[in-house]
Design an enzyme around this catalytic site. Structure first.
Site, mmCIF file in Angstrom:
data_model
loop_
_atom_site.group_PDB
_atom_site.id
_atom_site.type_symbol
_atom_site.label_atom_id
_atom_site.label_comp_id
_atom_site.label_asym_id
_atom_site.label_seq_id
_atom_site.Cartn_x
_atom_site.Cartn_y
_atom_site.Cartn_z
ATOM 1 C CG HIS A 45 -3.629 -33.803 27.250
ATOM 2 N ND1 HIS A 45 -4.259 -32.668 27.699
ATOM 3 C CD2 HIS A 45 -3.829 -33.845 25.907
ATOM 4 C CE1 HIS A 45 -4.810 -32.039 26.674
ATOM 5 N NE2 HIS A 45 -4.563 -32.737 25.580
ATOM 6 C CB CYS A 65 -7.461 -31.959 28.985
ATOM 7 S SG CYS A 65 -6.679 -32.971 30.265
#
Length: 1366
Positions: A485, A182
């Site tokens: 994330h 990510c």
């Protein structure tokens, strides 16, 4: 219209009547086309006759989508192909289950594009305005709050971003997260949304002749950007980009810092762009300048140098402060705030020629066009010694005015003179604390950042009023310092709209959503505010200078350079090809294919055939797939429906050669409940039609004369056929007489049923899809007896329970695999014979002749020993032994051939037996099958399981013998067949004991080969056993003898061993059986009463010589205890202790073995045995202790043997043996272990003994109990303060000491002795030595977190190979 009568005898239309009675299908559809609709469910209850085409219409209407813009697929499998849009097949025919069964479907994208929303009169439905009617239509994309950017565990419930729009609405393509990439996706989307970077990348042209396109980073980035701009997919892969980085699949599972990636990627691009127009692109866009200065406060002299930077790290909370900075502007002011160098930190002024107070700081000289700010949210907590994340609130403006932070004076001064000091070696060499490690030289080396300042001096600095930057990218981190994330919030310069790029999901967001990434909580800011704040906050900000003359716009497709246009066309063609391939895949039936080759080997493959291909074409494809060309003609092959699990041919397809495979197989599915078989016939044969509803029967013909069972013949029948009709069918197939035929059905394992009712149907008899029957038709009288007493039943029972074992024999075995008459029980089956080639027999006979002479000689000697033993008065046998005399053992039945049945070895072994005067099993044939005990032996490579066991037939250290100088061999009452101890010795060793170890009759819980009457248990029921020579392909090795044994798996291990005696050449008590598993590990099988039911065909067994345990015996591993050695536990020997034996007797047995095998010549008074618990020494065993009475003993027991330096002081169980060790702080050393014998559990007694031992005054003595397992190792740097010294207790058996057994470790010291003073170098060196020592002993393992892998991009396409790596 056709009319039918209703229940009221009124005629109603047939269609209405059928509709009322027709079953319905319950469909539950999950819309997975967007993150917002994935939790919604659409329910439809449709008639079973509804077509797939109508199903699509109903779903489209209910969900509010255009019909042809989405797919439906089964939801209970992973790779299910979509249902056919245009199919007119009904739901029931397609496999939908009617009634209350739920049929789960998934609504998915079609060709990678999201479904189009249907338009109503009120206009196109979108997320901004929905009326009631549109809400009724929308099952999937209903407007609701959703979280942009957060996913999985890192989603924040406080976020309420506007609804996620469809890809067609946003116009942007997402990036697929490979696993933990990510951070990469966020940076790539930011670079793509930067017009200047994207346009410059498009202007660069790749020269394929100069570089491999796979390893070219700019080329793969260019392809990725083109796909992001032109692709119709929702999301595209980044694997080509990471492959150009030189990463493998493991890198996808490594999460890295996005700022670190930015640095490394920019460096890699600079290296790749050398000698091109883009060589200075990174510096032109992202590089700024600052001055690192020191100014003397006395004379005003200033020394300085110019440094370059790519980003500005801003501290969230100053070190030690309780309050964080409130905004980016405040953090920037703190970044420039100078520090005063005074006191010991004074600066040496070149002008004053002395140390003076000075001011050190940083000044910005130039800001880059694209300004990158890193918010340093990751810090290190020196209290907990862990990395932490600071979630404090830090606001950042949409427009940032940087003019207050520029140094106007330095701006006017010439820079060319000082710029020569700037470079890779000086980059980021600022001494300010705010710079932290971000600009350290070490980081630069690791990340490979090497920026060139050429041309930077020519830049013209803008006036103050033009230094306004607008925010366009916020890279957000959600999670903790341990992981999380990343996603990016980016503003488009085309329309000014903010978007959330969260991997494959792209959605519109607002400025309110951006403000929620400030971090922190609504309460007041304090030191602990991070603990209660949201973990989702901004981490990296990118601003662009507002300058209309420089601000670029994105290239449109028409503005692309020619090389980019050609690349766009190439990517479109590739995407179209991929789309066509996906379409082919979606229409391809993939099914298991089997084929019985002419050589009778079943082959398995996977047939992939398009649904429109005919059966004839599919047969040709299967023919080529199975490589039958040249072996079998094509017209001799056909495809039939097959059930591989039941080995059942379901049906054939006569007359359907031109039918499409999609119709024959019931559509395209990811898995089928059946298989296909490519059936082969001989040219003169005709294919038999297989009709649905038939059952297949495998018929085995049994011949009672030869006692053989033939290979099966396949016969097909119907379940409604009678037994009489079925017999006629079998008679036709086998040529047997139906009148005298007996048919036995095997419904399952060991379930044999004789069929005899003539009119009973096969279904009533229990026939199923695939069945097995045995038939016999003869004129014998066997059919007149009861079935369970008949020969037929015995043959079938033997057939169902016989397994084939591969048995490896020991090389030392004197027995030979020859054509000889083995020892057999009375009435034994003649199948116990050997089969082999004549050549093999000749070679074996030669060995047999030599072995027989040895055995005869040995047998005569044994008979003489037995006669001598029976004439002596000391060898009177007990009543138990008299029972053994009458056992009809194989050696007694074949007395004349005893040389073939009695255990014997080669001449060397024979001499050992003579020298010892007796043999464990050979001296007494009456006791060759004495009872054995369970022994959970370890893997074969352990010393305890050598091929010739240490105690085999050896009187020097036999576990069941004791040397008696006054008398000859004494036969033991319980069947132990060697020397024993006299009654006088037993009384001396253990006075008052009526029962001793050699007369114990109680069962110790172990297995015996004899029943209560003294008869061999294996004789109760004879079970099939037949051995034959190994074929070359069965032999495990050329050097090892091997036999193939066909044996009834209901046979016990004891009976199996007895049957193996003729082939091993020794009695069953003198060899051990090891089962070989798939990984070639061998485990001993020791439970003699257990059957071989756990074995299966072709299992391997290894037989090794070695005396098996008798009843009441236990195998024991003996280890030497060496308290002052680095490794205090040393394995010595494997021995055997018996129930009722005293500790002294076991030592007398053990010492000769130690002398022979370990070269340890010890006296019985100089050794002690003690309990062993892992590596911990425990209770000291006294000489008069008896095993199983005073000492619990078990299979595979372990015991310590300790050599004493002085006479044994332990005389009573009330005493306590403690191991002490002195600690000398002044020398930082530990003394050797010394044993202390205590008469009680009194602490004062312990202190007195330690005081005397260490010559320490009692009032100055301190002691502490060691921690962990023996030897309780601890670092000398920690022992002085880490142990609980001088506990305030009066007895040893209470907490925190809790010393209740022998073997406890106690440290003691002088209370007034101070620790040695160590310098930093000495402490560091000592710490290294202690760490190395403790690491070797394994007693101190400190936790070491997983080392974070450095992020690297390899310009040569991959990491360097280690030449020493395998």
């Amino acid at each position: 219209m056709e009319m039918v009568p209703s229940e009221e005898n009124q005629f109603v239309p047939k269609e209405i009547q059928n509709a009322a009675e027709e079953p319905r299908v319950l469909c539950i559809i999950q819309d997975i086309t967007s993150a917002k609709t994935v939790n919604e469910r659409l329910t439809l209850n449709l008639p079973a006759s509804t077509t797939l085409s109508k199903l699509y219409e109903d779903v489209a209407h209910k969900a509010g989508y255009v019909k042809a813009t989405f797919d439906l697929a089964w939801g209970n499998t992973q790779d299910m192909a979509p249902l056919d849009h245009s199919s007119e097949m009904s739901l029931s025919d397609f496999g939908f289950e009617p009634g209350n069964k739920r049929n789960f479907l998934q609504l998915t994208d079609k060709d990678g594009e999201q479904p189009q929303i249907a338009s109503e009169e009120s206009g196109t439905a979108d997320s901004s305005g929905l009326d009631d009617s549109s809400q009724d239509r929308f099952i999937g994309p209903l407007p609701r709050d959703s979280t942009a950017g957060c996913s999985g565990d890192y989603s924040s419930p406080s976020y309420s971003y506007s609804s996620i729009l469809n890809k067609s609405d946003t116009g942007y393509v997402g990036l697929v997260n490979q696993a933990m990439t990510c951070y990469l996706n966020s940076l790539l989307q930011t670079l793509y949304m930067t017009p200047e970077f994207r346009n410059a990348l498009y202007n660069w042209e790749f020269e394929e002749s100069e570089e491999d396109p796979v390893t070219s980073i700019p080329h793969q980035l260019q392809r990725l950007f083109i796909l992001l701009q032109t692709s119709k997919k929702r999301a595209i892969e980044t694997t080509d980009v990471t492959r150009s980085f030189g990463w493998d699949s493991s890198e996808a599972w490594q999460q890295h810092d996005v700022q670190e990636l930015c640095r490394v990627m920019f460096d890699a691009l600079e290296q790749k762009w050398k000698q091109t127009e883009q060589a200075d692109l990174i510096n032109q866009l992202y590089q700024g300048k600052l001055k690192d200065y020191v100014r003397c406060l006395e004379c005003g002299y200033e020394s300085w140098r110019i440094d370059t930077y790519l980003d500005i790290p801003l501290v969230i909370r100053p070190f030690g402060a309780s309050q964080a900075y409130s905004s980016v502007e405040e953090a920037l002011h703190a970044f420039m705030q100078p520090e005063t160098l005074d006191g010991p930190n004074q600066y040496f002024c070149e002008r004053c020629k002395k140390k003076c107070d000075a001011r050190k700081g940083l000044r910005f000289l130039h800001f880059p066009y694209l300004l990158t700010l890193q918010l340093k949210r990751f810090d290190f907590d020196y209290t907990t010694m862990h990395r932490i994340k600071l979630n404090d609130r830090m606001a950042f403006p949409e427009e940032l005015d940087m003019s207050p932070f520029i140094d106007v004076e330095d701006e006017k001064s010439p820079q060319t003179e000082s710029c020569t000091d700037s470079g890779a070696e000086n980059e980021g060499s600022c001494h300010s604390d705010q710079m932290s490690n971000d600009f350290s030289t070490e980081d630069c080396v690791d990340e490979g950042i090497c920026l060139d300042s050429t041309g930077s001096t020519e830049r013209v600095l803008k006036p103050k009023n033009t230094l306004t930057f607008e925010l366009f990218s916020v890279m957000v981190h959600s999670g903790s310092a341990a992981g999380g994330h990343y996603y990016a919030c980016i503003k488009s310069f085309t329309d000014g709209q903010w978007y959330s790029f969260n991997d494959q999901h792209v959605s519109k967001i607002t400025l309110d959503d951006i403000r929620k990434t400030y971090g922190g909580s609504s309460g007041s800011r304090g030191y602990y505010s991070s603990a209660f704040a949201s973990s989702t906050n901004a981490y990296m900000l990118i601003y662009r200078l507002k300058d209309a003359s420089k601000n670029a716009k994105y290239f449109d497709a028409d503005d692309f350079p020619e090389h980019v246009k050609s690349l766009v066309q190439k990517e479109k063609e590739s995407e179209e090809q991929e789309k066509r391939q996906r379409e082919i895949e979606r229409n391809t039936c993939k099914i298991k294919l089997f084929c019985m080759r002419p050589v009778k080997t079943m082959m398995e493959s996977k047939l992939e055939v398009h649904k429109d291909k005919t059966l004839r074409e599919a047969t040709e494809m299967a023919y080529k797939l199975m490589e039958l060309d040249g072996a079998v003609p094509l017209d001799c092959c056909r495809l039939v429906k097959y059930d591989e699990f039941h080995e059942y041919l379901e049906r054939s397809y006569e007359g359907e050669e031109d039918t499409p495979m999609g119709m024959l197989l019931g559509g395209v599915k990811s898995s089928y409940m059946f298989d296909l078989l490519l059936e082969i016939r001989k040219p003169e044969q005709v294919f038999q039609p297989y009709k649905p509803g038939e059952v297949m029967v495998k018929v085995h013909v049994v011949d009672l004369k030869t006692e053989s069972i033939a290979t099966p013949i396949s016969v097909r029948a119907y379940l409604n056929q009678s037994f009489t009709e079925f017999k006629l069918l079998i008679a036709q197939a086998t040529g047997l007489s139906a009148e005298a035929m007996r048919v036995v059905l095997e419904r399952c394992y060991n379930d044999l049923r004789l069929l005899y009712v003539p009119n009973k149907t096969l279904k009533a008899e229990g026939f199923f899809r695939s069945n097995k029957v045995f038939v016999e038709s003869s004129e014998s009288t066997d059919h007149q007896v009861a079935f369970t007493d008949s020969l037929l039943w015995k043959l079938l029972d033997r057939h169902g329970n016989t397994i084939r074992l591969l048995v490896s024999l020991p090389e030392q075995s004197p027995g030979t695999l020859a054509n000889r008459t083995p020892c057999q029980k009375e009435g034994a089956d003649s199948d116990v014979s050997l089969e082999g080639s004549k050549g093999d027999r000749k070679s074996v006979e030669a060995i047999l002749e030599e072995s027989t002479d040895k055995l005869k000689s040995l047998s005569l000697q044994q008979q003489q020993q037995q006669q001598q033993g029976s004439s002596t008065g000391d060898s009177q046998k007990s009543s138990d032994t008299s029972d053994f005399e009458h056992i009809e053992s194989p050696s007694q039945e074949a007395d004349s051939n005893s040389s073939l049945c009695v255990a014997a070895d080669n001449r060397e072994l024979e001499n050992r037996i003579r020298a010892g005067g007796s043999s464990g099993a050979s001296s007494d044939p009456d006791n060759q099958f004495a009872s054995e005990e369970r022994s959970d032996s370890e893997v074969n490579n352990d010393r305890s399981t050598s091929s010739v066991d240490s105690d085999i037939l050896s009187s020097s250290h036999s576990s069941d013998t004791l040397c008696n100088a006054d008398s000859g061999p004494i036969q033991l009452a319980n069947g132990l067949d060697s020397h024993s101890i006299t009654s006088s010795r037993r009384s001396k060793a253990h006075e008052g004991k009526k029962e001793t170890w050699d007369t114990a009759e109680e069962d110790s819980g172990t297995d015996s080969e004899y029943d209560d009457n003294g008869k061999i248990k294996a004789e109760a029921q004879y079970l099939f056993f037949r051995a034959e020579a190994c074929s070359p392909e069965d032999a495990t090795s050329d050097a090892q003898k091997c036999v193939v044994v066909h044996v009834d798996k209901r046979i016990t291990l004891a009976a199996f061993k007895q049957n193996m005696e003729p082939y091993v050449g020794v009695a069953s008590t003198q060899f051990k059986v090891f089962r070989v598993y798939a990984n070639n590990q061998e485990f001993e099988s020791v439970r003699l009463n257990e059957t071989l039911s756990s074995f299966s065909d072709d299992n391997k067994i290894t037989i090794r010589l070695g005396r098996a345990l008798k009843k009441g015996e236990y195998r024991v591993k003996v280890y030497q205890l060496l308290v002052n050695e680095t490794e205090p536990c040393k394995f010595l020997v494997d021995t055997v202790f018996a129930k009722g034996m005293t500790v002294r007797q076991s030592k007398e047995e053990l010492l000769p073995q130690l002398k022979e095998h370990c070269k340890l010549d010890l006296s019985i008074e100089s050794v002690r045995l003690r309990k062993k618990t892992w590596k911990n020494p425990g209770t000291v065993f006294l000489d008069y202790h008896v095993y199983e009475e005073d000492i619990s003993i078990s299979s595979n027991w372990e015991v310590f043997l300790e050599v004493l330096n002085e006479p044994e002081k332990m005389k009573s169980m009330s005493q306590l043996a403690v191991l002490s060790r002195r600690w000398s702080p002044s020398t930082m050393k530990l003394g050797p272990f010394q044993e202390v014998i205590l008469e009680s559990s009194n602490v004062e007694e312990l202190k007195e003994k330690l005081s005397e031992l260490g010559d320490i005054p009692l009032e100055n003595l301190e002691f502490a109990k060691g921690r962990g397992t023996f030897p309780c190792d601890i670092s000398v740097l920690e022992i002085h303060q880490d142990l609980d010294w001088n506990p305030k207790v009066s007895t040893l058996n209470v907490w925190p000491l809790y010393i209740c057994d022998d073997g406890a470790v106690v440290f003691f010291r002088h209370s007034s002795e101070e620790p040695m003073e160590l310098s930093d170098e000495e402490r560091s060196e000592l710490m290294k030595k202690e760490s190395s020592r403790l690491l070797k002993t394994g007693h101190r393992v400190s936790y070491s977190p997983r080392k974070e892998k450095a992020l690297k991009i390899y310009l040569d396409g991959g990491p360097p190979k280690d030449p020493g790596q395998d």
